[in-house]
Design a protein around this motif. Structure first.
Motif, short mmCIF file in Angstrom:
data_model
loop_
_atom_site.label_atom_id
_atom_site.label_comp_id
_atom_site.label_asym_id
_atom_site.label_seq_id
_atom_site.Cartn_x
_atom_site.Cartn_y
_atom_site.Cartn_z
N THR A 9 -25.35 9.84 -29.21
CA THR A 9 -25.90 9.31 -30.45
C THR A 9 -25.42 10.10 -31.65
O THR A 9 -25.11 9.55 -32.71
N ALA A 10 -25.31 11.41 -31.52
CA ALA A 10 -24.89 12.27 -32.62
C ALA A 10 -23.38 12.27 -32.84
O ALA A 10 -22.90 12.65 -33.91
N ALA A 11 -22.62 11.83 -31.85
CA ALA A 11 -21.16 11.91 -31.93
C ALA A 11 -20.59 10.95 -32.97
O ALA A 11 -21.12 9.86 -33.18
N HIS A 12 -19.50 11.38 -33.59
CA HIS A 12 -18.76 10.50 -34.50
C HIS A 12 -17.63 9.80 -33.76
O HIS A 12 -17.21 8.73 -34.15
N ARG A 13 -17.15 10.44 -32.70
CA ARG A 13 -16.10 9.87 -31.85
C ARG A 13 -16.58 9.90 -30.41
O ARG A 13 -17.16 10.87 -29.96
N ILE A 14 -16.29 8.80 -29.70
CA ILE A 14 -16.61 8.72 -28.28
C ILE A 14 -15.32 8.36 -27.56
O ILE A 14 -14.62 7.42 -27.94
N CYS A 15 -15.01 9.12 -26.52
CA CYS A 15 -13.79 8.91 -25.76
C CYS A 15 -14.16 8.68 -24.29
O CYS A 15 -14.76 9.54 -23.67
N PHE A 16 -13.79 7.53 -23.78
CA PHE A 16 -14.04 7.20 -22.38
C PHE A 16 -12.76 7.44 -21.59
O PHE A 16 -11.73 6.84 -21.87
N LEU A 17 -12.85 8.31 -20.60
CA LEU A 17 -11.70 8.62 -19.74
C LEU A 17 -12.07 8.26 -18.31
O LEU A 17 -13.04 8.78 -17.76
N GLY A 18 -11.30 7.36 -17.71
CA GLY A 18 -11.56 6.98 -16.32
C GLY A 18 -12.91 6.31 -16.14
O GLY A 18 -13.56 6.48 -15.12
N PHE A 19 -13.32 5.54 -17.11
CA PHE A 19 -14.63 4.88 -17.11
C PHE A 19 -14.42 3.42 -16.77
O PHE A 19 -13.51 2.78 -17.29
N SER A 20 -15.27 2.85 -15.94
CA SER A 20 -15.03 1.47 -15.49
C SER A 20 -15.47 0.41 -16.49
O SER A 20 -15.09 -0.74 -16.36
N ARG A 45 -6.51 1.99 -17.80
CA ARG A 45 -5.38 2.07 -16.87
C ARG A 45 -5.29 0.81 -16.01
O ARG A 45 -6.22 0.46 -15.29
N GLY A 46 -4.18 0.10 -16.14
CA GLY A 46 -3.92 -1.08 -15.32
C GLY A 46 -4.60 -2.36 -15.79
O GLY A 46 -4.38 -3.41 -15.20
N MET A 47 -5.42 -2.30 -16.83
CA MET A 47 -6.09 -3.51 -17.32
C MET A 47 -5.13 -4.32 -18.19
O MET A 47 -4.31 -3.75 -18.92
N ILE A 48 -5.25 -5.65 -18.11
CA ILE A 48 -4.40 -6.51 -18.90
C ILE A 48 -5.20 -7.69 -19.45
O ILE A 48 -6.30 -7.98 -18.97
N GLY A 49 -4.66 -8.33 -20.45
CA GLY A 49 -5.17 -9.59 -20.98
C GLY A 49 -6.67 -9.72 -21.11
O GLY A 49 -7.33 -9.00 -21.85
N ARG A 50 -7.22 -10.66 -20.37
CA ARG A 50 -8.65 -10.97 -20.45
C ARG A 50 -9.54 -9.82 -19.98
O ARG A 50 -10.67 -9.69 -20.40
N GLU A 51 -9.02 -8.99 -19.09
CA GLU A 51 -9.78 -7.80 -18.67
C GLU A 51 -10.05 -6.91 -19.88
O GLU A 51 -11.17 -6.44 -20.09
N LEU A 52 -9.00 -6.67 -20.67
CA LEU A 52 -9.15 -5.85 -21.88
C LEU A 52 -10.10 -6.50 -22.86
O LEU A 52 -10.95 -5.82 -23.46
N MET A 53 -9.97 -7.80 -23.04
CA MET A 53 -10.85 -8.51 -23.98
C MET A 53 -12.30 -8.43 -23.53
O MET A 53 -13.21 -8.25 -24.35
N ALA A 54 -12.55 -8.56 -22.23
CA ALA A 54 -13.91 -8.47 -21.71
C ALA A 54 -14.50 -7.09 -21.95
O ALA A 54 -15.66 -6.96 -22.37
N VAL A 55 -13.72 -6.05 -21.70
CA VAL A 55 -14.18 -4.67 -21.92
C VAL A 55 -14.49 -4.46 -23.41
O VAL A 55 -15.53 -3.92 -23.77
N GLN A 56 -13.59 -4.91 -24.26
CA GLN A 56 -13.81 -4.74 -25.70
C GLN A 56 -15.09 -5.43 -26.15
O GLN A 56 -15.85 -4.89 -26.95
N GLY A 57 -15.35 -6.61 -25.61
CA GLY A 57 -16.58 -7.32 -25.94
C GLY A 57 -17.83 -6.60 -25.45
O GLY A 57 -18.82 -6.49 -26.18
N ARG A 58 -17.79 -6.09 -24.22
CA ARG A 58 -18.95 -5.37 -23.67
C ARG A 58 -19.23 -4.10 -24.47
O ARG A 58 -20.39 -3.79 -24.77
#
Length: 85
Positions: A9-20, A45-58
């Motif tokens: 909550t306090a962070a200005h930047r959030i970095c997800f590494l190896g997160f599903s 890693r390895g995500m393409i097209g609609r997978e990326l769009m779905a993650v961005q939406g979530r």
């Protein structure tokens, strides 16, 4: 878990590494987005097209901020976003 919520909550930047990016995992973070939007980026890693769009939406729905996703390894992503420098 509460300490993790406080830090995110306090962070200005959030970095997800190896997160599903599964909706259950995102909802467990319970990040309070009322403090404003966050600069959020992560590996896809390895995500393409609609997978990326779905993650961005979530992520946008859960955090209230867009996420920048990239396919490099963790170190490269951190270096590209000046987290380590």
């Amino acid at each position: 878990l509460q300490e993790a919520h406080n830090l995110l909550t306090a962070a200005h930047r959030i970095c997800f590494l190896g997160f599903s990016y599964h909706q259950l995992n995102l909802s467990r973070l319970a990040i309070d987005t009322r403090a404003g939007s966050k600069l959020t980026f992560g590996t896809a890693r390895g995500m393409i097209g609609r997978e990326l769009m779905a993650v961005q939406g979530r992520v946008r729905k859960t955090l209230g901020s867009p996420i920048s996703l990239a396919d490099p390894d963790n170190l490269k992503l951190l270096r590209q976003n000046l987290v380590l420098g």
